[in-house]
Design a protein around this motif. Structure first.
Motif, PDB file in Angstrom:
ATOM      1  N   ASP A 325      41.686 -27.907 -94.848  1.00 40.47           N
ATOM      2  CA  ASP A 325      41.739 -26.443 -94.972  1.00 40.47           C
ATOM      3  C   ASP A 325      42.143 -25.872 -93.621  1.00 40.47           C
ATOM      4  N   GLN A 326      43.419 -25.518 -93.486  1.00 41.12           N
ATOM      5  CA  GLN A 326      43.919 -25.031 -92.202  1.00 41.12           C
ATOM      6  C   GLN A 326      43.363 -23.651 -91.860  1.00 41.12           C
ATOM      7  N   GLU A 327      43.076 -22.831 -92.869  1.00 43.88           N
ATOM      8  CA  GLU A 327      42.545 -21.492 -92.601  1.00 43.88           C
ATOM      9  C   GLU A 327      41.126 -21.553 -92.058  1.00 43.88           C
ATOM     10  N   LYS A 328      40.293 -22.433 -92.625  1.00 42.89           N
ATOM     11  CA  LYS A 328      38.906 -22.551 -92.173  1.00 42.89           C
ATOM     12  C   LYS A 328      38.751 -23.578 -91.049  1.00 42.89           C
ATOM     13  N   HIS A 329      39.846 -24.266 -90.695  1.00 41.64           N
ATOM     14  CA  HIS A 329      39.821 -25.251 -89.608  1.00 41.64           C
ATOM     15  C   HIS A 329      38.765 -26.324 -89.861  1.00 41.64           C
ATOM     16  N   GLN A 330      38.793 -26.894 -91.075  1.00 32.53           N
ATOM     17  CA  GLN A 330      37.836 -27.934 -91.416  1.00 32.53           C
ATOM     18  C   GLN A 330      38.436 -28.869 -92.466  1.00 32.53           C
ATOM     19  N   VAL A 331      37.773 -30.013 -92.659  1.00 29.50           N
ATOM     20  CA  VAL A 331      38.166 -30.942 -93.703  1.00 29.50           C
ATOM     21  C   VAL A 331      36.929 -31.281 -94.527  1.00 29.50           C
ATOM     22  N   LEU A 341      31.066 -33.995 -97.288  1.00 29.94           N
ATOM     23  CA  LEU A 341      30.835 -33.706 -95.869  1.00 29.94           C
ATOM     24  C   LEU A 341      31.880 -32.698 -95.409  1.00 29.94           C
ATOM     25  N   TYR A 342      31.479 -31.748 -94.588  1.00 30.65           N
ATOM     26  CA  TYR A 342      32.406 -30.770 -94.018  1.00 30.65           C
ATOM     27  C   TYR A 342      32.475 -30.996 -92.513  1.00 30.65           C
ATOM     28  N   LEU A 343      33.650 -31.387 -92.045  1.00 28.34           N
ATOM     29  CA  LEU A 343      33.820 -31.671 -90.622  1.00 28.34           C
ATOM     30  C   LEU A 343      34.704 -30.601 -90.000  1.00 28.34           C
ATOM     31  N   PRO A 344      34.226 -29.930 -88.947  1.00 27.91           N
ATOM     32  CA  PRO A 344      35.049 -28.900 -88.291  1.00 27.91           C
ATOM     33  C   PRO A 344      36.178 -29.531 -87.467  1.00 27.91           C
ATOM     34  N   GLN A 345      37.251 -28.777 -87.332  1.00 31.05           N
ATOM     35  CA  GLN A 345      38.388 -29.239 -86.544  1.00 31.05           C
ATOM     36  C   GLN A 345      38.075 -29.174 -85.055  1.00 31.05           C
ATOM     37  N   LYS A 346      38.532 -30.179 -84.313  1.00 27.92           N
ATOM     38  CA  LYS A 346      38.319 -30.226 -82.881  1.00 27.92           C
ATOM     39  C   LYS A 346      39.656 -30.348 -82.164  1.00 27.92           C
ATOM     40  N   ARG A 347      39.668 -29.961 -80.915  1.00 27.12           N
ATOM     41  CA  ARG A 347      40.897 -30.031 -80.135  1.00 27.12           C
ATOM     42  C   ARG A 347      41.211 -31.478 -79.774  1.00 27.12           C
ATOM     43  N   THR A 348      42.491 -31.767 -79.776  1.00 27.33           N
ATOM     44  CA  THR A 348      42.941 -33.103 -79.387  1.00 27.33           C
ATOM     45  C   THR A 348      44.337 -32.999 -78.806  1.00 27.33           C
ATOM     46  N   ALA A 349      44.680 -33.943 -77.955  1.00 25.71           N
ATOM     47  CA  ALA A 349      45.980 -33.883 -77.282  1.00 25.71           C
ATOM     48  C   ALA A 349      47.126 -34.050 -78.264  1.00 25.71           C
ATOM     49  N   GLY A 351      48.044 -35.285 -82.708  1.00 20.61           N
ATOM     50  CA  GLY A 351      47.488 -35.622 -84.007  1.00 20.61           C
ATOM     51  C   GLY A 351      46.413 -34.645 -84.425  1.00 20.61           C
ATOM     52  N   PHE A 352      45.399 -35.134 -85.130  1.00 20.34           N
ATOM     53  CA  PHE A 352      44.327 -34.267 -85.615  1.00 20.34           C
ATOM     54  C   PHE A 352      42.983 -34.938 -85.372  1.00 20.34           C
ATOM     55  N   LEU A 353      41.939 -34.124 -85.291  1.00 23.90           N
ATOM     56  CA  LEU A 353      40.582 -34.612 -85.053  1.00 23.90           C
ATOM     57  C   LEU A 353      39.600 -33.675 -85.723  1.00 23.90           C
ATOM     58  N   TYR A 354      38.763 -34.227 -86.596  1.00 24.92           N
ATOM     59  CA  TYR A 354      37.677 -33.480 -87.238  1.00 24.92           C
ATOM     60  C   TYR A 354      36.407 -34.302 -87.046  1.00 24.92           C
ATOM     61  N   GLY A 355      35.291 -33.611 -86.813  1.00 14.37           N
ATOM     62  CA  GLY A 355      34.076 -34.380 -86.622  1.00 14.37           C
ATOM     63  C   GLY A 355      32.841 -33.534 -86.404  1.00 14.37           C
ATOM     64  N   ASN A 356      31.680 -34.200 -86.534  1.00  9.99           N
ATOM     65  CA  ASN A 356      30.385 -33.601 -86.185  1.00  9.99           C
ATOM     66  C   ASN A 356      29.593 -34.658 -85.423  1.00  9.99           C
ATOM     67  N   ASP A 357      28.286 -34.515 -85.384  1.00  7.04           N
ATOM     68  CA  ASP A 357      27.465 -35.455 -84.614  1.00  7.04           C
ATOM     69  C   ASP A 357      27.378 -36.833 -85.269  1.00  7.04           C
ATOM     70  N   ASP A 358      27.780 -36.925 -86.558  1.00  6.29           N
ATOM     71  CA  ASP A 358      27.608 -38.179 -87.282  1.00  6.29           C
ATOM     72  C   ASP A 358      28.925 -38.893 -87.614  1.00  6.29           C
ATOM     73  N   TYR A 359      29.974 -38.127 -87.905  1.00  4.92           N
ATOM     74  CA  TYR A 359      31.216 -38.726 -88.364  1.00  4.92           C
ATOM     75  C   TYR A 359      32.423 -38.069 -87.694  1.00  4.92           C
ATOM     76  N   THR A 360      33.519 -38.819 -87.611  1.00  7.04           N
ATOM     77  CA  THR A 360      34.781 -38.252 -87.143  1.00  7.04           C
ATOM     78  C   THR A 360      35.926 -38.818 -87.980  1.00  7.04           C
ATOM     79  N   LEU A 361      36.942 -38.007 -88.173  1.00  9.17           N
ATOM     80  CA  LEU A 361      38.190 -38.415 -88.789  1.00  9.17           C
ATOM     81  C   LEU A 361      39.301 -38.038 -87.813  1.00  9.17           C
ATOM     82  N   GLN A 362      39.924 -39.034 -87.224  1.00  5.56           N
ATOM     83  CA  GLN A 362      40.939 -38.787 -86.209  1.00  5.56           C
ATOM     84  C   GLN A 362      42.189 -39.584 -86.534  1.00  5.56           C
ATOM     85  N   GLY A 363      43.349 -38.945 -86.395  1.00  5.10           N
ATOM     86  CA  GLY A 363      44.565 -39.668 -86.700  1.00  5.10           C
ATOM     87  C   GLY A 363      45.813 -38.923 -86.310  1.00  5.10           C
TER      88      GLY A 363
END
Length: 528
Positions: A325-331, A341-349, A351-363
């Protein structure tokens, strides 16, 4: 001589009619016909018979990799060479930007081709003449398929059938293309590293017809070329196949071993013959072209980030849905049988990065790494367009082995799980509803096992099966909500292909047998 008034009236009427016709002629253009002249000769000492026919055709050969279009055609009795001809055509049908050629065919009384030119004779445009002298060559009869064809074809049939049945485990890509060979689309099934397994291509050739081709691959090498086409005005082939003006049905199946031609067959309106060398080399060229298109699609896909709802297939055989969801900046991450699970978008140099204290999806592009920070586990995943047969992910849960369940202090029904496993598997394979779990299983007399299941819709079934899982198995629905077995909901077993209860009361553990994940044990912490 004096003309009477009556005759003057007739003369005036004729003159008026002539004037009207002249004016009308100026308003309408008369189609202009021109002629291509020439001769047809052959070197063989063969005399023509009264049944032999010479057909000369003017072809538009402008489109590469597409059948020639017939602009004009004329047939006449064939004579001994040289045979003179005059082929009329409409000048309005000629486009100065197109390329044209003349073709000559001599047929027998049954319509079989005897002679045909092998050299192209360009005419009209591009500085080419409107008169040609054509040399035709004696044609050999088209050979039939070889004796070992059926045996070789059968072996390849088994391999292609295996590929068709296993498509759900491969990544699927789709693409479009347009060019001189017409507009088309393709869908490709590839391995994790992009090696093609099957590519299906559809081409719309406009007035020339349409074509559907399946390219099967084995270890990256062409295994089978399978074309089904409807073709109109298919150059010189129409005369040989006896096709109607509506076109012809063309089928070409070629089998290869490590990319080298093995056997094949061609059918034109149901008539089977062996393919010629041009069709074999053309199929190999098409296979290289479609692989080039696939590589371009893979490169473009790798650079674009996933959007919307995608299916990720991971190295550890798990799969999950990810909705970006690009508008809500989450996956939103969905493992079947678990709360999303709802993971907020995080800054990265990059690609993409979503994560919280337990899980991350980066690619980057269509590839990603799914990480569980608590267990310090990672697995590589990639986007797949194929969502059929979605397999449940093992999840990040504690592990329990089947062997550990057999301890004396285990008072639950799972203590005898290993002994009852064949019967449980057999019952779960019976029609007991979608995504069933085992509520309880218990040994009975005479080597029979009782198994109670519940499906995702709450329907319960009792199953009686031999302990071996073989033989007669009886299944019936459990009537009434009060028919509950003691300890029925204390612990549930869900096979790896099912959906364990998404209920806060249940605590899940992964169940393994000899190190292989076979499902979940879900223990009820809230009471029966």
């Amino acid at each position: 001589m004096k003309i009477s008034p009556f005759r003057w009236d007739k003369v005036r009427a004729v003159m008026a009619l002539v004037a009207v016709l002249m004016i009308a002629a100026c308003g309408f253009s008369v189609p202009r016909t021109d002629t291509i002249a020439g001769t047809v000769s052959y070197r063989e000492r063969i005399a023509m018979t009264p049944s032999n026919i010479l057909t000369v055709r003017l072809l538009d050969v402008s489109r590469a990799d597409a059948p020639a279009r017939v602009v004009a055609s004329r047939s006449q009795p064939a004579t001994n060479p040289p045979m003179s001809f005059a082929l009329p055509y409409q000048t309005a049908d000629i486009d100065p930007a197109h390329r044209y050629a003349v073709e000559a065919i001599v047929t027998d009384g049954a319509g079989n081709n005897l002679f045909r030119n092998e050299t192209s004779y360009p005419v009209l445009t591009g500085g080419n003449p409107d008169a040609v002298n054509i040399d035709v060559m004696l044609l050999r009869q088209q050979p039939g398929v070889d004796k070992s064809h059926d045996e070789k074809k059968s072996a390849t049939d088994k391999l292609t059938t295996q590929i068709d049945k296993s498509l759900s485990k491969y990544r699927k890509l789709v693409g479009q293309h347009a060019g001189n060979d017409g507009e088309g689309s393709f869908e490709a099934y590839v391995t994790e590293n992009g090696t093609p397994v099957l590519i299906r291509q559809t081409r719309d050739l406009g007035d020339y017809g349409k074509s559907d081709v399946a390219f099967y691959f084995r270890k990256g090498a062409l295994l089978r070329f399978d074309e089904r086409a409807t073709r109109a005005n298919f150059g010189s082939t129409v005369a040989n196949a006896g096709a109607s003006a509506d076109g012809l049905e063309y089928e070409l199946q070629l089998d290869f071993a490590k990319g080298n031609y093995q056997t094949g067959e061609k059918r034109i309106n149901g008539q089977i013959t062996a393919p010629d060398k041009h069709e074999i080399s053309g199929a190999q060229t098409q296979a290289k072209l479609v692989q080039t298109r696939l590589k371009a699609e893979l490169a473009a896909t790798e650079m674009s980030e996933p959007d919307g709802r995608q299916t990720f297939v991971c190295d550890n055989q798990s799969r999950f849905y990810a909705t970006f969801d690009q508008e809500k900046h989450q996956v939103r991450i969905e493992f079947l049988g678990r709360d999303p699970l709802y993971l907020p978008q995080k800054r990265t140099a990059s690609g993409f990065l979503y994560g919280n204290d337990d899980y991350t999806l980066q690619g980057k592009g269509q590839n990603a790494t799914w990480s569980s920070l608590a267990n310090e586990s990672k697995t590589g995943c990639s986007v797949s367009a194929e969502i059929a047969g979605l397999i449940l992910a093992p999840g990040d849960f504690p592990v329990v082995s089947v062997a550990s369940l057999m301890q004396a202090d285990n008072t639950e029904w799972t203590r005898y799980f290993d002994d009852m496993m064949p019967a449980i598997k057999a019952c779960l394979q019976r029609p007991v509803g979608d995504l069933p779990s085992v509520l309880k299983a218990w040994p009975m007399s005479h080597g029979t096992i009782g198994v109670r299941t519940v499906n995702i819709n709450g329907g319960r079934y009792d199953c009686l099966a031999p302990s071996t899982g073989l033989g007669d198995i009886h299944v019936e629905a459990v009537e009434g909500p009060t028919n509950i077995l003691p300890g029925e909901r204390d612990v549930l077993f869900t096979p790896a292909s099912g959906a364990y209860p998404a209920d806060d009361c249940y605590q899940h553990k992964k169940l393994e047998k000899d190190g292989v994940f076979i499902g979940w044990l879900s223990r009820n912490a809230c009471g029966s």
